[in-house]
Design an enzyme around this catalytic site. Structure first.
Site, PDB file in Angstrom:
ATOM      1  N   GLY A  92      -3.994   2.654   8.659  1.00  0.00           N
ATOM      2  CA  GLY A  92      -4.204   2.537   7.218  1.00  0.00           C
ATOM      3  C   GLY A  92      -5.166   3.579   6.682  1.00  0.00           C
ATOM      4  O   GLY A  92      -5.769   4.365   7.407  1.00  0.00           O
ATOM      5  N   ARG A  95     -10.189   6.177   4.525  1.00  0.00           N
ATOM      6  CA  ARG A  95     -11.065   6.886   3.590  1.00  0.00           C
ATOM      7  C   ARG A  95     -10.268   7.456   2.419  1.00  0.00           C
ATOM      8  O   ARG A  95     -10.579   8.521   1.897  1.00  0.00           O
ATOM      9  CB  ARG A  95     -11.792   8.020   4.312  1.00  0.00           C
ATOM     10  N   LYS A 115      -8.558  11.559  -1.159  1.00  0.00           N
ATOM     11  CA  LYS A 115      -9.117  11.594   0.193  1.00  0.00           C
ATOM     12  C   LYS A 115     -10.626  11.759   0.085  1.00  0.00           C
ATOM     13  O   LYS A 115     -11.114  12.563  -0.709  1.00  0.00           O
ATOM     14  CB  LYS A 115      -8.543  12.768   0.992  1.00  0.00           C
ATOM     15  N   ASP A 128     -17.728   6.484   7.566  1.00  0.00           N
ATOM     16  CA  ASP A 128     -18.275   6.205   6.235  1.00  0.00           C
ATOM     17  C   ASP A 128     -17.225   6.347   5.136  1.00  0.00           C
ATOM     18  O   ASP A 128     -17.497   6.050   3.975  1.00  0.00           O
ATOM     19  CB  ASP A 128     -19.474   7.116   5.944  1.00  0.00           C
ATOM     20  N   ASP A 255       1.624   8.699  12.147  1.00  0.00           N
ATOM     21  CA  ASP A 255       1.153   8.405  10.796  1.00  0.00           C
ATOM     22  C   ASP A 255       1.038   9.671   9.956  1.00  0.00           C
ATOM     23  O   ASP A 255       0.751   9.586   8.758  1.00  0.00           O
ATOM     24  CB  ASP A 255      -0.186   7.661  10.832  1.00  0.00           C
ATOM     25  N   ASP A 265      -1.488  15.985   5.547  1.00  0.00           N
ATOM     26  CA  ASP A 265      -2.735  15.846   6.296  1.00  0.00           C
ATOM     27  C   ASP A 265      -3.125  17.137   7.012  1.00  0.00           C
ATOM     28  O   ASP A 265      -2.916  17.297   8.204  1.00  0.00           O
ATOM     29  CB  ASP A 265      -2.665  14.686   7.288  1.00  0.00           C
TER      30      ASP A 265
END
Length: 488
Positions: A92, A95, A115, A128, A255, A265
């Protein structure tokens, strides 16, 4: 978070509405002091968005997720995935957020996705959920270069500095990337649906993918099989283009394979310089799983996982479903080989009608010469256009084995190569690794001029322009071994 309508952007919550099982409503972390670093004005106009408004404080707040238009429901999308071969049933958006969908100026449905917008319930370990300026600008530069090169890709709309320091190896300035895509459906999306055991969810997801990306499959005798084969064909074409240009994705996990056939990505990605099938730039690919030469096999492996996810839709009986999936998977290798050979014929300027066996023999002789001589991939093919006009010396100078390349050039020139065709498919300018690093380092320190000059060069990659010689040159010897990082 303030919620207000915007004058230029309407975002639908279609994914959240249609797939609540795969969407977690979430809010972006508030940016302390958002500052627009780069805006893709041409893309904004193509999307029917107002670039001037996107530059306003309200527009910038939209681009970092602080402002949510009426009707939108930002969500973190659920998906699964094989990462370097290991399956995780729940990955999933750790971030990232899907802000919503909108219809562009040509009537096409598009996702607006962020993103680096903060930690979500899918974040792993101590992540984070934030991002820093360098990696977000890398995606901007490389995705726009890919677009200019004619490669299907997600697009970068903007990068906004958040004003928030982020700790990585050191403390770096934070940033959010606003990305646009045909959708964010991935092989991992189908793996997630299959892992839930909910066949109705899987069927609905397939129906959405057909309607949005491969509508011809709806009229096929077996729509779900047709969907699989359409995705396989799109990926065969896509990976073929990567290979022809020397692009190395770096993280070809399931993914990161889209159903649309768009590149997605841009983490540890780079363009190969010295030709070598074993080239790896990713700092996390220790075994070379996603090396340049392994990318077609990695894509085929990912598609096998997609076929496994679709088995309940291919036939009621498991054995029959597996037989259908196996037969359909075989289309990928044939289509990839055809795409690659056709592309290489164009790169060499070979005439139509030339027997494929002759072209293949030329390539079988050429590629070892390139590898043995550590010849720069992009420079070789571009200079070869000059050799087609009769001046072979710039090409010869790239090689150590002069006798070998002289013999090859003689046989190739005898076939009457077309230099104009070659120059249309062999770029002068790619995002050279040393220039990307130079631009990202300067931008992190607040100087955007090198980034803007690099973007200008790669935005017209096939047009040789005076004054841009350094953008066509390989890295200097002292640049050293190159490694890229995910930036997570």
């Amino acid at each position: 978070m303030s919620i207000a309508p915007t004058p230029t952007v309407t975002l639908d919550n279609r994914f959240a509405r249609e797939f609540p099982e795969m969407a977690v409503p979430w809010q972006a972390d508030q940016a302390r002091d958002p500052q627009l670093l780069v805006l893709n004005e041409a893309l904004a106009a193509d999307l029917g968005l107002d670039p001037a408004w996107l530059r306003t404080p309200e527009g910038v707040r939209l681009l970092v997720g602080d402002l949510v238009p009426d009707g939108a429901t930002p969500v973190a999308q659920a998906y699964a995935g094989h990462q370097f071969g290991g399956f995780n049933p729940r990955l999933g958006d750790g971030r990232a957020l899907l802000m919503g969908e909108f219809v562009d100026a040509e009537g096409r449905l598009r996702d607006l996705h962020l993103k680096g917008s903060g930690r979500t319930p899918f974040a792993r370990g101590g992540a984070d959920g934030l991002a820093v300026v360098g990696p977000m600008l890398r995606e901007y530069v490389v995705s726009e270069a890919m677009q200019a090169l004619g490669v299907p890709t997600t697009r970068s709309l903007a990068v906004v500095a958040t004003g928030r320091p982020v700790r990585r190896e050191t403390v770096l300035p934070g940033a959010v990337l606003a990305r646009v895509a045909s959708s964010h459906l991935r092989v991992g999306s189908f793996q997630y649906a299959r892992a839930t055991g909910d066949v109705d969810l899987l069927r609905r997801l397939a129906g959405s993918a057909i309607a949005r990306h491969h509508p011809a499959a709806a009229d096929a005798q077996h729509p779900h099989r047709a969907l699989f084969e359409a995705v396989a064909a799109a990926q065969a074409s896509l990976v073929g283009q990567w290979m022809l240009l020397g692009f190395i994705h770096g993280v070809m996990n399931t993914d990161n394979m889209t159903i649309s056939g768009e590149t997605i990505d841009y983490g540890p990605c780079a363009f190969m310089e010295a030709f070598d099938p074993a080239t790896v730039y990713s700092s996390i690919d220790h075994g070379g799983r996603y090396a340049y030469g392994n990318q077609p096999l990695a894509a085929e492996w990912n598609l096998a996982r997609f076929a496994e996810a679709l088995l309940p839709l291919l036939a009621d009986e498991q054995e029959q479903a597996v037989a259908i999936a196996t037969e359909s998977l075989g289309t990928f290798r044939r289509e990839y080989n055809a795409a690659w050979l056709a592309g290489m014929r164009a790169k060499l300027g070979l005439p139509e009608g030339l027997d494929d066996e002759v072209a293949t023999a030329l390539l079988d002789e050429l590629l070892p010469l390139l590898q043995a001589g550590h010849v720069d991939h992009t420079s070789f093919f571009r200079r070869l256009g000059t050799a087609a006009h009769g001046d072979a010396e710039p090409t010869r100078l790239l090689f150590l084995d002069l006798a070998g390349i002289d013999g090859w050039l003689e046989r190739w020139r005898a076939l009457g190569p077309d230099a104009d065709t070659m120059n249309r498919v062999n770029p002068v300018y790619i995002p050279r690794n040393h220039l990307v690093e130079e631009a990202l380092t300067a931008a992190t320190d607040g100087d955007l001029d090198p980034l803007e000059r690099l973007l200008d060069a790669v935005s017209r990659p096939y047009e040789e322009r005076p004054g841009l010689e350094r953008y066509a040159a390989p890295a200097p010897q002292d640049f050293g071994t190159y490694r890229t990082f995910c930036g997570t």
